[in-house]
Scaffold this motif. Structure first.
Motif, PDB file in Angstrom:
ATOM      1  N   GLU A  84      35.430 108.433 -48.549  1.00 45.99           N
ATOM      2  CA  GLU A  84      36.438 108.017 -47.575  1.00 45.99           C
ATOM      3  C   GLU A  84      37.740 107.694 -48.309  1.00 45.99           C
ATOM      4  O   GLU A  84      37.772 106.812 -49.172  1.00 45.99           O
ATOM      5  CB  GLU A  84      35.973 106.796 -46.787  1.00 45.99           C
ATOM      6  CG  GLU A  84      36.970 106.360 -45.725  1.00 45.99           C
ATOM      7  CD  GLU A  84      36.540 105.126 -44.959  1.00 45.99           C
ATOM      8  OE1 GLU A  84      37.319 104.663 -44.099  1.00 45.99           O
ATOM      9  OE2 GLU A  84      35.437 104.609 -45.227  1.00 45.99           O
ATOM     10  N   VAL A  85      38.788 108.409 -47.964  1.00 46.55           N
ATOM     11  CA  VAL A  85      40.097 108.174 -48.567  1.00 46.55           C
ATOM     12  C   VAL A  85      40.820 107.107 -47.748  1.00 46.55           C
ATOM     13  O   VAL A  85      41.109 107.297 -46.563  1.00 46.55           O
ATOM     14  CB  VAL A  85      40.930 109.468 -48.614  1.00 46.55           C
ATOM     15  CG1 VAL A  85      42.266 109.207 -49.303  1.00 46.55           C
ATOM     16  CG2 VAL A  85      40.166 110.578 -49.329  1.00 46.55           C
ATOM     17  N   LEU A  86      41.095 105.974 -48.375  1.00 45.71           N
ATOM     18  CA  LEU A  86      41.723 104.844 -47.685  1.00 45.71           C
ATOM     19  C   LEU A  86      43.238 104.871 -47.789  1.00 45.71           C
ATOM     20  O   LEU A  86      43.927 104.186 -47.039  1.00 45.71           O
ATOM     21  CB  LEU A  86      41.187 103.535 -48.265  1.00 45.71           C
ATOM     22  CG  LEU A  86      39.659 103.376 -48.222  1.00 45.71           C
ATOM     23  CD1 LEU A  86      39.236 102.106 -48.941  1.00 45.71           C
ATOM     24  CD2 LEU A  86      39.151 103.394 -46.794  1.00 45.71           C
ATOM     25  N   GLY A  87      43.753 105.657 -48.705  1.00 51.08           N
ATOM     26  CA  GLY A  87      45.195 105.796 -48.880  1.00 51.08           C
ATOM     27  C   GLY A  87      45.494 106.410 -50.222  1.00 51.08           C
ATOM     28  O   GLY A  87      44.740 106.224 -51.185  1.00 51.08           O
TER      29      GLY A  87
ATOM     30  N   LEU B 158      48.408 107.125 -56.908  1.00 50.02           N
ATOM     31  CA  LEU B 158      47.379 106.088 -56.795  1.00 50.02           C
ATOM     32  C   LEU B 158      46.590 106.300 -55.512  1.00 50.02           C
ATOM     33  O   LEU B 158      47.188 106.488 -54.443  1.00 50.02           O
ATOM     34  CB  LEU B 158      48.023 104.702 -56.802  1.00 50.02           C
ATOM     35  CG  LEU B 158      47.091 103.495 -56.651  1.00 50.02           C
ATOM     36  CD1 LEU B 158      46.143 103.374 -57.826  1.00 50.02           C
ATOM     37  CD2 LEU B 158      47.912 102.207 -56.483  1.00 50.02           C
ATOM     38  N   ALA B 159      45.264 106.262 -55.603  1.00 52.85           N
ATOM     39  CA  ALA B 159      44.415 106.403 -54.423  1.00 52.85           C
ATOM     40  C   ALA B 159      43.408 105.267 -54.351  1.00 52.85           C
ATOM     41  O   ALA B 159      42.897 104.817 -55.385  1.00 52.85           O
ATOM     42  CB  ALA B 159      43.669 107.741 -54.441  1.00 52.85           C
ATOM     43  N   ALA B 160      43.128 104.804 -53.142  1.00 57.31           N
ATOM     44  CA  ALA B 160      42.019 103.888 -52.892  1.00 57.31           C
ATOM     45  C   ALA B 160      40.946 104.660 -52.151  1.00 57.31           C
ATOM     46  O   ALA B 160      41.219 105.311 -51.126  1.00 57.31           O
ATOM     47  CB  ALA B 160      42.488 102.688 -52.064  1.00 57.31           C
ATOM     48  N   LEU B 161      39.730 104.622 -52.677  1.00 58.33           N
ATOM     49  CA  LEU B 161      38.635 105.436 -52.167  1.00 58.33           C
ATOM     50  C   LEU B 161      37.398 104.572 -51.938  1.00 58.33           C
ATOM     51  O   LEU B 161      37.116 103.669 -52.731  1.00 58.33           O
ATOM     52  CB  LEU B 161      38.279 106.540 -53.169  1.00 58.33           C
ATOM     53  CG  LEU B 161      39.439 107.403 -53.690  1.00 58.33           C
ATOM     54  CD1 LEU B 161      38.942 108.299 -54.824  1.00 58.33           C
ATOM     55  CD2 LEU B 161      40.049 108.232 -52.565  1.00 58.33           C
ATOM     56  N   ARG B 162      36.660 104.873 -50.880  1.00 60.18           N
ATOM     57  CA  ARG B 162      35.369 104.220 -50.678  1.00 60.18           C
ATOM     58  C   ARG B 162      34.271 105.221 -51.002  1.00 60.18           C
ATOM     59  O   ARG B 162      34.165 106.278 -50.384  1.00 60.18           O
ATOM     60  CB  ARG B 162      35.219 103.714 -49.238  1.00 60.18           C
ATOM     61  CG  ARG B 162      33.860 103.043 -49.003  1.00 60.18           C
ATOM     62  CD  ARG B 162      33.720 102.474 -47.595  1.00 60.18           C
ATOM     63  NE  ARG B 162      34.484 101.232 -47.437  1.00 60.18           N
ATOM     64  CZ  ARG B 162      35.573 101.111 -46.686  1.00 60.18           C
ATOM     65  NH1 ARG B 162      36.029 102.159 -46.013  1.00 60.18           N
ATOM     66  NH2 ARG B 162      36.200  99.967 -46.592  1.00 60.18           N
TER      67      ARG B 162
END
Length: 250
Positions: free
Chosen positions: A214-217, A242-246
């Motif tokens: 899941e890409v959060l941003g 920069l990426a935040a990933l679940r």
């Protein structure tokens, strides 16, 4: 309109993990290394996918200095991968690493991949850092090698990032997005343009993720607290992504 902040790293009750991944072409640390370290620290990454790491005289010492200054440790890559490298925080549990040199085309630069398999909480993740060719046919072939490498890592979830030397719409970019999520296109967080640092108008650096992540941003961290325009301009000739990933639990 104020850009919301990306989620912070953490492990969730079901064992899944939220991680931050930073992809950054650092131009062999020929610019302001302190500014570079400040940008990395402010982004608070769990993984740093480096391109153009030092790879000649005393390259290990130079990369170790950057890792120490930015609160990271060297995972793999550098001279042994012809430039790509991976740094990580102490949150990561390392399962294995491997550096791959790609076939050399006479007259062109040697290219390679830095790769690793890691665990964050209950999540298991394959990781690849790349810097693809300036030559379009070689670049397209290298994209195929990247996909083959991810497929051979024996992981359900994987992340790849780097300097593609190509914008979206090119056939190499399209080849990668046939099987992977383009994180910025999936969940854009501000701008995605990384080139040039003084007049960003091309998106040639990117982070990709397999479908189950899941890409959060994802985007250039202009809105990240502690990241300043002066540091971004002084650190290197690219802007970072920069990426935040679940990552689901394995």
């Amino acid at each position: 309109m104020v850009t919301p902040l990306l989620p912070t790293s953490g492990t969730e009750s079901d064992g899944s993990a939220v991680i931050r991944v930073l992809s950054y072409n650092i131009r062999s640390m020929r610019d302001d290394t302190q500014a570079l370290a400040r940008v990395i620290i402010a982004c608070a990454p769990d993984l740093v996918l480096v391109q153009e790491a030092p790879r000649f005289f005393r390259w290990r010492k130079k990369l170790a200095r950057l890792a120490a200054a930015s609160g990271q440790v060297i995972l793999t890559g550098g001279g042994t991968a012809a430039g790509p490298a991976i740094l990580c925080s102490l949150r990561a549990t390392v399962e294995r690493t491997e550096d791959i040199l790609l076939p050399l085309t006479p007259g062109l630069h040697r290219r390679g991949f830095a790769t690793a398999v890691l665990r964050f909480g209950g999540a298991r993740l394959g990781v690849l850092s790349c810097h693809l060719s300036l030559q379009k046919d070689e670049r397209y072939d290298q994209a195929g090698m990247l996909l083959d490498r991810l497929a051979g890592m024996d992981v359900e979830h994987a992340v790849a990032g780097g300097d593609l030397n190509e914008r979206p719409g090119g056939r190499t970019f399209a080849r990668l997005t046939e099987g992977l999520q383009d994180c910025w296109a999936t969940a854009p967080w501000g701008s995605g343009d990384t080139w040039t640092r003084t007049d960003p108008h091309q998106r040639i650096d990117a982070i990709f993720a397999t479908k189950g992540i899941e890409v959060l941003g994802c985007g250039v961290p202009l809105a990240q607290p502690g990241v300043t325009e002066s540091d971004l301009r002084a650190a290197t000739d690219h802007l970072p992504v920069l990426a935040a990933l679940r990552i689901p639990a394995g």
